[in-house]
Design an enzyme around this catalytic site. Structure first.
Site, mmCIF file in Angstrom:
data_model
loop_
_atom_site.group_PDB
_atom_site.id
_atom_site.type_symbol
_atom_site.label_atom_id
_atom_site.label_comp_id
_atom_site.label_asym_id
_atom_site.label_seq_id
_atom_site.Cartn_x
_atom_site.Cartn_y
_atom_site.Cartn_z
ATOM 1 N N TYR A 1 -0.906 -1.642 -10.507
ATOM 2 C CA TYR A 1 -2.017 -1.264 -9.631
ATOM 3 C C TYR A 1 -2.118 0.266 -9.533
ATOM 4 O O TYR A 1 -3.191 0.842 -9.691
ATOM 5 C CB TYR A 1 -1.855 -1.888 -8.246
ATOM 6 C CG TYR A 1 -3.045 -1.642 -7.350
ATOM 7 C CD1 TYR A 1 -4.259 -2.287 -7.594
ATOM 8 C CD2 TYR A 1 -2.979 -0.741 -6.291
ATOM 9 C CE1 TYR A 1 -5.375 -2.043 -6.781
ATOM 10 C CE2 TYR A 1 -4.085 -0.493 -5.484
ATOM 11 C CZ TYR A 1 -5.276 -1.152 -5.731
ATOM 12 O OH TYR A 1 -6.383 -0.897 -4.941
ATOM 13 N N GLY B 1 -18.426 -5.551 -7.583
ATOM 14 C CA GLY B 1 -17.515 -6.101 -6.576
ATOM 15 C C GLY B 1 -18.124 -6.042 -5.189
ATOM 16 O O GLY B 1 -17.445 -5.693 -4.216
ATOM 17 N N ALA B 2 -19.389 -6.422 -5.091
ATOM 18 C CA ALA B 2 -20.087 -6.340 -3.796
ATOM 19 C C ALA B 2 -20.147 -7.694 -3.095
ATOM 20 O O ALA B 2 -20.842 -7.844 -2.100
ATOM 21 C CB ALA B 2 -21.501 -5.782 -3.999
HETATM 22 N N1 LIG Z 1 -8.632 -2.700 0.721
HETATM 23 C C1 LIG Z 1 -7.901 -1.615 0.561
HETATM 24 O O1 LIG Z 1 -7.051 -1.288 1.394
HETATM 25 C C2 LIG Z 1 -8.129 -0.727 -0.626
HETATM 26 C C3 LIG Z 1 -7.407 0.478 -0.688
HETATM 27 C C4 LIG Z 1 -7.606 1.312 -1.779
HETATM 28 C C5 LIG Z 1 -8.517 0.973 -2.759
HETATM 29 N N2 LIG Z 1 -9.193 -0.218 -2.676
HETATM 30 C C6 LIG Z 1 -10.152 -0.527 -3.755
HETATM 31 O O2 LIG Z 1 -11.397 -0.852 -3.176
HETATM 32 C C7 LIG Z 1 -12.142 -1.657 -4.095
HETATM 33 C C8 LIG Z 1 -12.728 -2.851 -3.358
HETATM 34 O O3 LIG Z 1 -11.649 -3.723 -2.990
HETATM 35 P P1 LIG Z 1 -11.599 -4.513 -1.614
HETATM 36 O O4 LIG Z 1 -10.448 -3.975 -0.866
HETATM 37 O O5 LIG Z 1 -12.910 -4.556 -0.968
HETATM 38 O O6 LIG Z 1 -11.130 -5.963 -2.141
HETATM 39 P P2 LIG Z 1 -11.922 -7.343 -2.244
HETATM 40 O O7 LIG Z 1 -12.420 -7.763 -0.910
HETATM 41 O O8 LIG Z 1 -10.995 -8.270 -2.962
HETATM 42 O O9 LIG Z 1 -13.164 -6.978 -3.169
HETATM 43 C C9 LIG Z 1 -13.009 -6.804 -4.557
HETATM 44 C C10 LIG Z 1 -14.322 -7.095 -5.243
HETATM 45 O O10 LIG Z 1 -14.124 -7.050 -6.660
HETATM 46 C C11 LIG Z 1 -14.497 -8.317 -7.218
HETATM 47 N N3 LIG Z 1 -13.688 -8.661 -8.376
HETATM 48 C C12 LIG Z 1 -12.364 -8.848 -8.447
HETATM 49 N N4 LIG Z 1 -11.997 -9.214 -9.695
HETATM 50 C C13 LIG Z 1 -13.144 -9.256 -10.428
HETATM 51 C C14 LIG Z 1 -13.430 -9.581 -11.767
HETATM 52 N N5 LIG Z 1 -12.502 -9.989 -12.636
HETATM 53 N N6 LIG Z 1 -14.718 -9.508 -12.182
HETATM 54 C C15 LIG Z 1 -15.686 -9.153 -11.332
HETATM 55 N N7 LIG Z 1 -15.485 -8.845 -10.052
HETATM 56 C C16 LIG Z 1 -14.214 -8.899 -9.602
HETATM 57 C C17 LIG Z 1 -14.259 -9.309 -6.082
HETATM 58 O O11 LIG Z 1 -14.935 -10.541 -6.315
HETATM 59 P P3 LIG Z 1 -14.596 -11.818 -5.370
HETATM 60 O O12 LIG Z 1 -15.405 -11.634 -4.120
HETATM 61 O O13 LIG Z 1 -15.023 -12.989 -6.183
HETATM 62 O O14 LIG Z 1 -13.116 -11.786 -5.124
HETATM 63 C C18 LIG Z 1 -14.817 -8.515 -4.922
HETATM 64 O O15 LIG Z 1 -16.216 -8.522 -4.924
HETATM 65 C C19 LIG Z 1 -11.162 -2.046 -5.207
HETATM 66 O O16 LIG Z 1 -11.382 -1.220 -6.327
HETATM 67 C C20 LIG Z 1 -9.812 -1.745 -4.589
HETATM 68 O O17 LIG Z 1 -8.827 -1.480 -5.561
HETATM 69 C C21 LIG Z 1 -9.024 -1.059 -1.627
#
Ligand SMILES: NC(=O)c1ccc[n+]([C@@H]2O[C@H](COP(=O)([O-])OP(=O)(O)OC[C@H]3O[C@@H](n4cnc5c(N)ncnc54)[C@H](OP(=O)(O)O)[C@@H]3O)[C@@H](O)[C@H]2O)c1
Length: 308
Positions: free
Chosen positions: A170, A14-15
């Site tokens: 979630y 997810g980078a």
């Molecule tokens: N943002 C917050 O406030 C927050 C808080 C707590 C935990 N988190 C956790 O942090 C981590 C990163 O999330 P983020 O906030 O940076 O969100 P994000 O910007 O949506 O990034 C998520 C990443 O995961 C990839 N992804 C999603 N579904 C996928 C699939 N089916 N197969 C392969 N890759 C997939 C996305 O690809 P695409 O670029 O194509 O979408 C993206 O690279 C996640 O585990 C999330 O649950 C985030």
């Protein structure tokens, strides 16, 4: 050179956006070999180019796989194993959040659970042999403070066929992946594997694409999110604890912990359950069995080795 300071081969799932992209940037700046995973080929390639341009580090690779499918997780790990002779760090960062109606993958699993829980379980198992070849490997899994939002775990309906709601799906997916990582830590120790550490991190609230899909499907959440905005940080800030746990010499050897905001977190014991951990592990082990192949080094060793 101190082993903790040498250049590492680091895979970040997810980078292609958000916290994972910022984690890749920070670790590429430190001079490591980075494998940036995404699901969209163009977006992932652009994210890779962005990191290379900003860091001058050309040892940054792009890989694509849809982690909602176990068959894709297997293809992805085979690809990594065919290219790299070992792996020093696996950052299980990819994650998703969906709408108020339960959706399933083409393989029949609830989508949030498939991406946030099953995929890290399977990928970590499949890549363990590669991690074990590192003199000092680290597994870092991105969970969330939202592990508390689902309430009491519903262990007789793990994929929420009868009890689905978005916050539950979630929240439980993040609670369960944390439990699984605690099990990995315990099972590695029980198996006498000392060169692989396992930790879970939470990034705090960060502005990313995470809520994109859930907002599209449940627009009534938007006002809540706007109210929450003053407390939300940047993706770069959200990546700090992942970066620390992935490569910082100060946490060399630390394992089995949950970190957030650059510190070890205090955990209320009510969120820990040996019975719950065992049931989630066994459930994932059963579901993933057809995909685990020979690489399943820790599967099935729990009964004898892991404290009950
Ligand atoms: N943002 C917050 O406030 C927050 C808080 C707590 C935990 N988190 C956790 O942090 C981590 C990163 O999330 P983020 O906030 O940076 O969100 P994000 O910007 O949506 O990034 C998520 C990443 O995961 C990839 N992804 C999603 N579904 C996928 C699939 N089916 N197969 C392969 N890759 C997939 C996305 O690809 P695409 O670029 O194509 O979408 C993206 O690279 C996640 O585990 C999330 O649950 C985030």
């Amino acid at each position: 050179m101190n082993d903790a300071r040498r250049s590492k081969i680091i895979l970040i799932t997810g980078a292609s956006s958000g916290i994972g992209k910022r984690t890749a940037l920070a670790l590429a700046t430190q001079g490591h070999v980075i494998i940036m995973h995404g699901r969209n080929p163009r977006k992932t390639r652009e994210a890779r180019d962005w990191v290379v341009d900003r860091t001058g580090n050309h040892n940054v690779h792009a890989r694509v796989a849809d982690l909602s499918l176990m068959s894709e997780v297997v293809r992805f790990s085979d690809d990594i194993a065919a290219t790299f002779d070992h792996l020093d760090v696996l950052v299980n960062n990819a994650g998703g959040q969906f709408g108020s109606v339960r959706e399933t993958t083409a393989e029949g699993h609830e989508k949030t659970f498939a991406i946030n829980t099953l995929a890290p379980f399977l990928l970590t198992n499949l890549l363990l042999p590669l991690l074990e070849r590192s003199p000092s490997a680290r597994i870092v899994t991105v969970a969330s403070e939202s592990y508390r939002q689902g309430g009491r775990p519903i262990l007789d309906d793990i994929e929420l066929e009868r009890n689905y709601s978005m916050p539950r799906a979630y929240g439980f997916s993040k609670l369960y992946v944390w439990w699984l990582m605690r099990q990995f830590d315990a099972r590695l120790k029980a198996a006498g594997i000392r060169n692989v550490t396992v930790n879970t991190v939470e990034p705090g609230s960060a502005v990313t694409g995470l809520q994109r899909e859930s907002l599209r499907k449940t627009p009534w959440m938007l006002p809540l999110l706007i109210l929450w905005l003053p407390f939300v940080r940047t993706a770069r800030h959200g990546a700090r604890t992942s970066v620390l746990m992935a490569a910082d010499p100060s946490v060399e050897g630390v394992s089995g912990e949950f970190w957030g905001n650059m510190r070890r977190k205090r955990i209320n014991a009510k969120w820990l359950s040996e019975e719950g951990e065992r049931r989630i592990w066994e459930y994932c082990e059963r579901v993933c069995a057809p995909y685990l192949g020979d690489a399943a080094v820790l599967v099935g060793q729990g009964e004898g080795g892991v404290p009950a």
